[in-house]
Write an enzyme that holds these catalytic residues in place. Structure first.
Site, mmCIF file in Angstrom:
data_model
loop_
_atom_site.group_PDB
_atom_site.id
_atom_site.type_symbol
_atom_site.label_atom_id
_atom_site.label_comp_id
_atom_site.label_asym_id
_atom_site.label_seq_id
_atom_site.Cartn_x
_atom_site.Cartn_y
_atom_site.Cartn_z
ATOM 1 N N GLY B 17 -65.155 12.208 16.333
ATOM 2 C CA GLY B 17 -65.395 11.066 15.451
ATOM 3 C C GLY B 17 -66.784 10.483 15.657
ATOM 4 O O GLY B 17 -67.149 10.091 16.757
ATOM 5 N N GLY B 19 -68.152 7.673 14.275
ATOM 6 C CA GLY B 19 -68.293 6.287 13.808
ATOM 7 C C GLY B 19 -69.309 5.555 14.667
ATOM 8 O O GLY B 19 -70.139 6.180 15.342
ATOM 9 N N PHE B 20 -69.237 4.242 14.674
ATOM 10 C CA PHE B 20 -70.194 3.465 15.457
ATOM 11 C C PHE B 20 -70.177 3.861 16.929
ATOM 12 O O PHE B 20 -71.222 4.026 17.554
ATOM 13 C CB PHE B 20 -69.895 1.966 15.320
ATOM 14 C CG PHE B 20 -70.305 1.394 14.005
ATOM 15 C CD1 PHE B 20 -71.647 1.284 13.673
ATOM 16 C CD2 PHE B 20 -69.364 0.958 13.090
ATOM 17 C CE1 PHE B 20 -72.046 0.751 12.457
ATOM 18 C CE2 PHE B 20 -69.757 0.418 11.869
ATOM 19 C CZ PHE B 20 -71.092 0.318 11.551
ATOM 20 N N GLY B 21 -68.971 4.025 17.501
ATOM 21 C CA GLY B 21 -68.860 4.345 18.921
ATOM 22 C C GLY B 21 -69.326 5.750 19.236
ATOM 23 O O GLY B 21 -70.166 5.963 20.112
ATOM 24 N N VAL B 85 -59.505 17.483 13.805
ATOM 25 C CA VAL B 85 -58.797 17.810 15.041
ATOM 26 C C VAL B 85 -57.300 17.782 14.781
ATOM 27 O O VAL B 85 -56.773 16.844 14.183
ATOM 28 C CB VAL B 85 -59.179 16.815 16.150
ATOM 29 C CG1 VAL B 85 -58.433 17.151 17.432
ATOM 30 C CG2 VAL B 85 -60.679 16.857 16.376
ATOM 31 N N GLU B 176 -64.802 -10.493 0.899
ATOM 32 C CA GLU B 176 -66.039 -9.942 0.350
ATOM 33 C C GLU B 176 -65.798 -9.236 -0.986
ATOM 34 O O GLU B 176 -66.587 -9.377 -1.924
ATOM 35 C CB GLU B 176 -66.705 -9.014 1.378
ATOM 36 C CG GLU B 176 -67.265 -9.838 2.544
ATOM 37 C CD GLU B 176 -67.856 -9.019 3.681
ATOM 38 O OE1 GLU B 176 -68.600 -9.597 4.479
ATOM 39 O OE2 GLU B 176 -67.560 -7.811 3.780
ATOM 40 N N ASP B 306 -62.330 1.388 17.569
ATOM 41 C CA ASP B 306 -61.093 0.863 16.973
ATOM 42 C C ASP B 306 -59.847 1.446 17.605
ATOM 43 O O ASP B 306 -58.803 0.795 17.699
ATOM 44 C CB ASP B 306 -61.042 1.198 15.473
ATOM 45 C CG ASP B 306 -62.065 0.423 14.669
ATOM 46 O OD1 ASP B 306 -62.768 -0.426 15.265
ATOM 47 O OD2 ASP B 306 -62.153 0.648 13.449
ATOM 48 N N GLN B 324 -68.968 -3.904 16.705
ATOM 49 C CA GLN B 324 -69.606 -4.228 17.978
ATOM 50 C C GLN B 324 -68.902 -3.668 19.224
ATOM 51 O O GLN B 324 -69.559 -3.061 20.074
ATOM 52 C CB GLN B 324 -69.811 -5.744 18.095
ATOM 53 C CG GLN B 324 -71.112 -6.218 17.468
ATOM 54 C CD GLN B 324 -72.336 -5.498 18.023
ATOM 55 O OE1 GLN B 324 -72.420 -5.208 19.224
ATOM 56 N NE2 GLN B 324 -73.270 -5.184 17.162
#
Lengths: 431, 431
Positions: B17, B19-21, B85, B176, B306, B324
C-alpha cells in the site's frame, strides 16, 4: 416522445455533432434570429489534433475538451442536448434520437468521420484507435499496464508482446504517435522502468505507399522519415497489413511482427445516416453537398466538415478531412443562414488552405503554410503556436501551454497514471 | 510463481500500500541498506483529502495523483509492483498476490481503510463513495449526466430523482461535499443549465449524531452548520438512514427522501488480511500494533496508517484515521529500520497532532491548529495552504494552485466533462 426543448417563434436549426464545424456554426449563430439546437453524444467539444498527446500521457483529456454548455452560457437562443441520432425523417422534418425526436426547420449534419478498418474485423476488434479522448485514455492505460507486466515477465519472447508497438498509417497521426512513442522510449523508460531494457522496445511505423505524410510535399515525408529513424523508429514503407490475431501483425509481403498493440491510423470513413437517401452519399460514405453545403436532393438539410464532400476543380474528391474545412464551412453556413433571413444572395463556400503540418516531437516538425515550407525547430514552434491558438478556452490554452513547457524542460510527461472511472454503482432511473 | 524482483544481499522490506504512510516509509528508506518493494494495486499515490474536488469537477485526478515510479526514479534500492495482495504466509515469510508471491524479511501493511456500510447491502450497491479517484470520477460523470437528463424530463417528480442529492455523514468529507454541491447549485447551474430551476435541487446532509464535524470543537460543528445552511443545504442532525432502494432514502424516524444519488461518507472500516491471526485485529478490523508499529503476535510484520490501531492513554481507540498519523508512523518506522541496522535502540512512536480542518467552500472553513481555533476566510486560507503544501510533486502543486485561482476568480469549475475511458479493444496476453 418529443425531446423537451422550449417552443419558440424562431425557425429551428438542429445541428448534429459539435466538432469543429458544428461548434463554429452554433457560435456564429449566437444571438441571431434562429433557435439553435446542438445534439452531440458527448457533453463537450474535443480538440482532435491533440488526442495523440492524451494517449501518450502528455496531456489530460480535460485540457483539450470544452463543455458545450459552457461555450453557450451567454447565448439564449442556443440549446444543447446529449443524444445519439438514430435516423432522419426528411418529410416529417424531424430527427429521432435515443432521447426522443426533435423537429427541425433546417438540419445540419456534422457528425464527422470514424476509423476506417476497410472491413477487416480483426483490426476492428483488436486495434487501438485514437479517434476520441476515451480511446486515447484506453491506449494510455493499456500501454502503462503493459510496461508493468513486462517488468515481471522473465521470458524475452513474451515480453516482446507487452513492449512492441505497431502503428499502421504514415499520415500526420501515425507520424506524431511514432514520434511521441520514440521519445517515451528514449526519455521515460530508462528513468521510470529501469528494470526494462528500453532497447527491447520496438516501434514500427507501417505505411502502405512509398511516402510518409502523403498529401504534403514529398520532401516533408522524407524529412519526417529521417527524424523518426534517427529516433529509432522502424519505418516500413510499401507495407500493407493484412491481418492481426492479437499476437502477430501479418503484412502482405508475408512479414510477421509480434506486438500486443497495433495502433490503427490508416484512414477514416463516415457512417451513413438512416433516412438520408443513398444517392446523397459517395462511395466513401461522405455526403455530397453543393457549394452552399446543402445535401444533394434536399432543401433543408446540410452537411459540413469531414462528413461533407464538396467537389470542385481543385478538390475533385472533396476537401481534406481536417479541422480547417470544417471550421470554414461552419462559418460560411452561419453567414448564409443570416443572409437568408436578410433576403441577401447566399455565398458559395470557398476554401482557404491555411496549410498542413505534423510534429515528430521535441524541436522537430514539418509545416507548409501559404506556399512556404518549414522544417525543424522553427516548424515545431509554428506547430505549437497554431495548436495553442486553435484550442478552445483560455483555461485550456494556459493548461496546455504549461504542460508543454513543463514536459519540455523536464523531458517528462508526468501523467503516467492508470486511472479508470469506476462504474460499479447501481444507478438506474426508477420507472 | 515468484514475482520477478532482482535478488539482493540486502534484507527485503515489502510494503503493501502506497498511501501516505507507505509512500513516506519507502521514500525515507531510499538509499538505505535495505531492498524495498512497494506493492499497490494502482501505479500512483492518491491525495485522498482532495478526492471530493475531483468528484465536484474542480480538479482532475492527475492533479492529485503521483506515479510511484516517478517518486522512486532516483532510488536504486526501491522497487515497485502493481499487485493485489491475497494473503500473507507469516511462517514462510511471503505474501501471495495476483501477480505471484513475494518473499520478505520485513513486511509492512499499510493498505488503509475502506468505506464502512455497516453491513447494509443496499447502501453498498447503490450509494456513491469517494474513496478513490475512480469513484470520484464516476460520481462526477453521473451527476453531470443526471443534470442533462433532468433538462429533458418534464415531470417534476421524476426530475427530483435526477437532481436531489443526499449526503450521509457529517464529518469533514460530508461537510466538504455538501459545501461544494451548494456552490455548484449557486454558481454553475444557473449559468450552464439555464433551463433547470436551480431551486429544484435539494442537497441534504444527514448526520447521525447531534453535531457536525465530530471530533473537532463543537463550536466548529456549529459554524460549519451555519455556513452550510446559509448556502441552502438542508442539514438534518440526529438522523440515521436505514435503507435506500435507489429511489427513496429511508431514515430511522420514518422519513423518506426521493433522490437518485446517495453519497456515503459515514465512516470507514478496514479489510482483514488472510493469514494474519484474528487476534491481531480489533472489532473495527484495525490491526493492533505496539509503539513501534509492530503487529501484535509477530516479529517481522508491521502495520501503519489507517489500518494500524496503536492504543495509548491519549488515544485509547487508536489514532484518527487521517493523513498525519500515517505520515508520522511511516517516518518513525523508517527511522527504526535504520536504527536497527545501526544497533541503536528503537524509538517508540509519538503522535504530534498538527490539527484538523474542513472547508465549506469559497472563503469559508474551520480549523484547529496547535490549540488555536480559526474560522472563516483566514481558516480557508490556511486550509488552501496546508493542502497545497502537502500535495506531492511540484507539477501537481502548480496545477492545483492554478485551478484554485481560476475557479475562485471565475466562480467556475471548468471540468464538467463526462469522460469515460473506452475499454472495448480486445487486449489479452496470448498463452
Amino acid at each position: 416522445m418529443r425531446v423537451n426543448i422550449p417552443e419558440s417563434d424562431q425557425e429551428r436549426i438542429v445541428i448534429v455533432g459539435g466538432g469543429f464545424g458544428g461548434l463554429m456554426l452554433a457560435k456564429k449563430l449566437a444571438k441571431c434570429n434562429y433557435q439553435v439546437v446542438l445534439v452531440d453524444k458527448r457533453n463537450y467539444h474535443q480538440f482532435q489534433p491533440l488526442f495523440y498527446q492524451v494517449a501518450m500521457a502528455g496531456l489530460e483529456p480535460s485540457s483539450i475538451s470544452f463543455p458545450f454548455r459552457k461555450a453557450f452560457q451567454r447565448f439564449d437562443n442556443i440549446y444543447f442536448r446529449i443524444g445519439e441520432v438514430q435516423n432522419v425523417e426528411p418529410e416529417a422534418k424531424r430527427i429521432n434520437t435515443d432521447i426522443g425526436h426533435i423537429n427541425f426547420d433546417h438540419l445540419v449534419l456534422g457528425y464527422g468521420a470514424k476509423t476506417n478498418f476497410f472491413g477487416n474485423k480483426a483490426f476492428e476488434e483488436k486495434a487501438f484507435t485514437i479517434k476520441s479522448t476515451g480511446q486515447a485514455l484506453n491506449l494510455r492505460n493499456t500501454m502503462l499496464s503493459d510496461y508493468e507486466q513486462a517488468i515481471i515477465e522473465s521470458d524475452f519472447e513474451k515480453r516482446q508482446w507487452f513492449l512492441d508497438i505497431v502503428i499502421v498509417g504514415g499520415g500526420p497521426t501515425g507520424v506524431e504517435v511514432a514520434g511521441a512513442l520514440s521519445e517515451m522510449k528514449k526519455y521515460i523508460l530508462p528513468k521510470d522502468y529501469k528494470e526494462l531494457d528500453a532497447k527491447e522496445v520496438d516501434i514500427y511505423l507501417l505505411q502502405g505507399s512509398d511516402q510518409l505524410l502523403q498529401g504534403m510535399d514529398p520532401k516533408h515525408g522524407n524529412t519526417a522519415e529521417r527524424y523518426l529513424k534517427e529516433r529509432g523508429v522502424i519505418v516500413k514503407k510499401n507495407t500493407r497489413v493484412v491481418d492481426y490475431d492479437g499476437e502477430f501483425v501479418i503484412t502482405k509481403d508475408g512479414g510477421k511482427i509480434k506486438a500486443g498493440k497495433l495502433i490503427w491510423a490508416a484512414g477514416v470513413t463516415c457512417s451513413r445516416m438512416d433516412g438520408i437517401s443513398e444517392e446523397s452519399f459517395n462511395s466513401r460514405n461522405r455526403i455530397l453537398v453543393d457549394d452552399f453545403n446543402k445535401v444533394k436532393g434536399y432543401d433543408d438539410i446540410y452537411a459540413i466538415g469531414d462528413l461533407a464532400c464538396m467537389m470542385s476543380e481543385e478538390y475533385p474528391y472533396g476537401h481534406p478531412q481536417v479541422a480547417q474545412p470544417a471550421i470554414q464551412q461552419g462559418k460560411n453556413l452561419a453567414l448564409n443562414f443570416k443572409r437568408r433571413q436578410q433576403g441577401k444572395a447566399l455565398k458559395p463556400f470557398k476554401y482557404r488552405d491555411l496549410g498542413t503540418m505534423a510534429t515528430i516531437g521535441r524541436n522537430k516538425a514539418v509545416a507548409e503554410i501559404g506556399g512556404f515550407k518549414f522544417k525543424g525547430f522553427f516548424a515545431w514552434l509554428i506547430w505549437l503556436f497554431v495548436h495553442l491558438y486553435a484550442l478552445i478556452g483560455t483555461r485550456n490554452k494556459i493548461v496546455v501551454f504549461f504542460n508543454w513547457i513543463w514536459n519540455y524542460m523536464t523531458y517528462d510527461q508526468s501523467l503516467r497514471l492508470i486511472i479508470n472511472s469506476n462504474n460499479e454503482v447501481k444507478h438506474e432511473k426508477p420507472e
